[in-house]
Design a protein around this motif. Structure first.
Motif, mmCIF file in Angstrom:
data_model
loop_
_atom_site.group_PDB
_atom_site.id
_atom_site.type_symbol
_atom_site.label_atom_id
_atom_site.label_comp_id
_atom_site.label_asym_id
_atom_site.label_seq_id
_atom_site.Cartn_x
_atom_site.Cartn_y
_atom_site.Cartn_z
ATOM 1 N N MET A 229 -27.033 -32.275 13.334
ATOM 2 C CA MET A 229 -26.279 -31.623 12.261
ATOM 3 C C MET A 229 -26.000 -32.573 11.111
ATOM 4 O O MET A 229 -26.171 -33.792 11.221
ATOM 5 C CB MET A 229 -24.963 -31.049 12.798
ATOM 6 N N ASN A 230 -25.601 -32.000 9.998
ATOM 7 C CA ASN A 230 -25.119 -32.773 8.857
ATOM 8 C C ASN A 230 -23.649 -33.072 9.119
ATOM 9 O O ASN A 230 -22.811 -32.167 9.053
ATOM 10 C CB ASN A 230 -25.299 -31.962 7.568
ATOM 11 N N THR A 235 -22.429 -28.917 9.228
ATOM 12 C CA THR A 235 -23.348 -27.784 9.321
ATOM 13 C C THR A 235 -24.501 -28.109 10.265
ATOM 14 O O THR A 235 -24.897 -29.268 10.411
ATOM 15 C CB THR A 235 -23.923 -27.423 7.937
ATOM 16 N N TYR A 236 -25.008 -27.087 10.892
ATOM 17 C CA TYR A 236 -26.128 -27.214 11.833
ATOM 18 C C TYR A 236 -27.397 -27.479 11.038
ATOM 19 O O TYR A 236 -27.684 -26.820 10.043
ATOM 20 C CB TYR A 236 -26.246 -25.921 12.616
ATOM 21 N N ASP A 237 -28.191 -28.448 11.496
ATOM 22 C CA ASP A 237 -29.462 -28.771 10.846
ATOM 23 C C ASP A 237 -30.590 -28.359 11.785
ATOM 24 O O ASP A 237 -30.850 -29.038 12.778
ATOM 25 C CB ASP A 237 -29.522 -30.267 10.533
ATOM 26 N N GLU A 238 -31.221 -27.257 11.479
ATOM 27 C CA GLU A 238 -32.243 -26.704 12.365
ATOM 28 C C GLU A 238 -33.387 -27.672 12.594
ATOM 29 O O GLU A 238 -33.901 -27.798 13.727
ATOM 30 C CB GLU A 238 -32.771 -25.392 11.793
#
Length: 263
Positions: A229-230, A235-238
């Motif tokens: 994630m960031n 936030t989720y980082d795919e």
């Protein structure tokens, strides 16, 4: 399904617990918290999303609804520190990881309120853990528990510098069979870093439920959030997640294999 947690039953002898994944705050508690507290910044973000693949493998999954700021499900209900002499967060935390207050002045939880939270939130989760592990052992002969956690890669309150990516803990060898820890340690984690029983040795749940002589094996994984994630934006980082998930899948499959083959 409970008011305070969600349990997905599986078909293999592995239970994954995510005690710090919950984000909700009861309204009466949120009203007396600071803006910082209501941000629930110290959540183990997106654990359920990161480990979604485990459902397809037949793993049992348990996650809480409420945030660790309400009560920390991975702490001793009697308030005993996990790491004596080190900086610890309380059973019902009053400060965030950056030491900012979680409650408005004079609104910190009282002893009576803490006791009520233990009964309302902590005890049901632990009862579900105990019952599920007993059911798994009854069916398969033994049960394995993975405590799935994550944390920011840099938290000066708890450790200096940058945390390794994969941080395994088994209470210095007490919570699982040595063969299991060896199997996990021998997996290929490259390009990620890995350590066993470093800064994190396993929390209360790992220590309480890991009883290898009784065929209950528990391991905690504290995963650095920079791997999926960031961290700044939370936030989720795919793209990052897709890179680390094969490593997580390999360790989950190793846990299943251990529990299935070793009797």
């Amino acid at each position: 399904m409970s008011e305070s947690y969600s349990l997905v039953k599986g078909s293999v002898p592995l239970l994954i617990s995510m005690p710090h994944n919950g984000q909700a705050l009861p309204e009466d508690i949120a009203q007396v918290m600071t803006d910082k507290g209501r941000e629930v910044a110290d959540t183990d973000w997106y654990m359920d999303r990161l480990y979604a693949f485990a459902r397809e493998l037949g793993v049992y999954l348990i996650t809480p609804k409420y945030n660790r700021y309400v009560i920390d499900l991975n702490r001793d209900p009697n308030g005993v520190d996990l790491y004596p002499g080190a900086n610890n967060t309380e059973l019902c935390p009053t400060t965030a990881f950056d030491l900012s207050p979680l409650y408005q002045a004079g609104c910190e939880p009282t002893a009576e309120q803490i006791s009520q939270r233990v009964k309302q939130y902590w005890q049901p989760y632990h009862d579900a853990l105990a019952t599920t592990l007993e059911q798994i052992k009854a069916e398969f002969g033994q049960a394995v528990l993975l405590e799935a956690h994550s944390i920011r890669s840099q938290v000066p309150r708890f450790f200096q510098g940058q945390l390794p990516d994969f941080n395994f803990g088994n209470a210095d060898g007490k919570s699982c069979a040595p063969e299991l820890m060896s199997a996990l340690a021998n997996l290929d984690y490259a390009p990620y870093s890995m350590v066993c029983n470093g800064r994190f040795k396993g929390g209360y749940i790992t220590r309480a439920f890991g009883q290898p002589t009784s065929n209950f094996h528990a391991v905690q994984l504290e995963l650095s959030q920079r791997t999926y994630m960031n961290e700044q934006a939370m936030t989720y980082d795919e793209a990052l997640a897709q890179q680390v998930q094969p490593k997580l899948a390999a360790l989950v499959q190793t846990l299943i294999a251990f529990a299935t083959i070793t009797r």
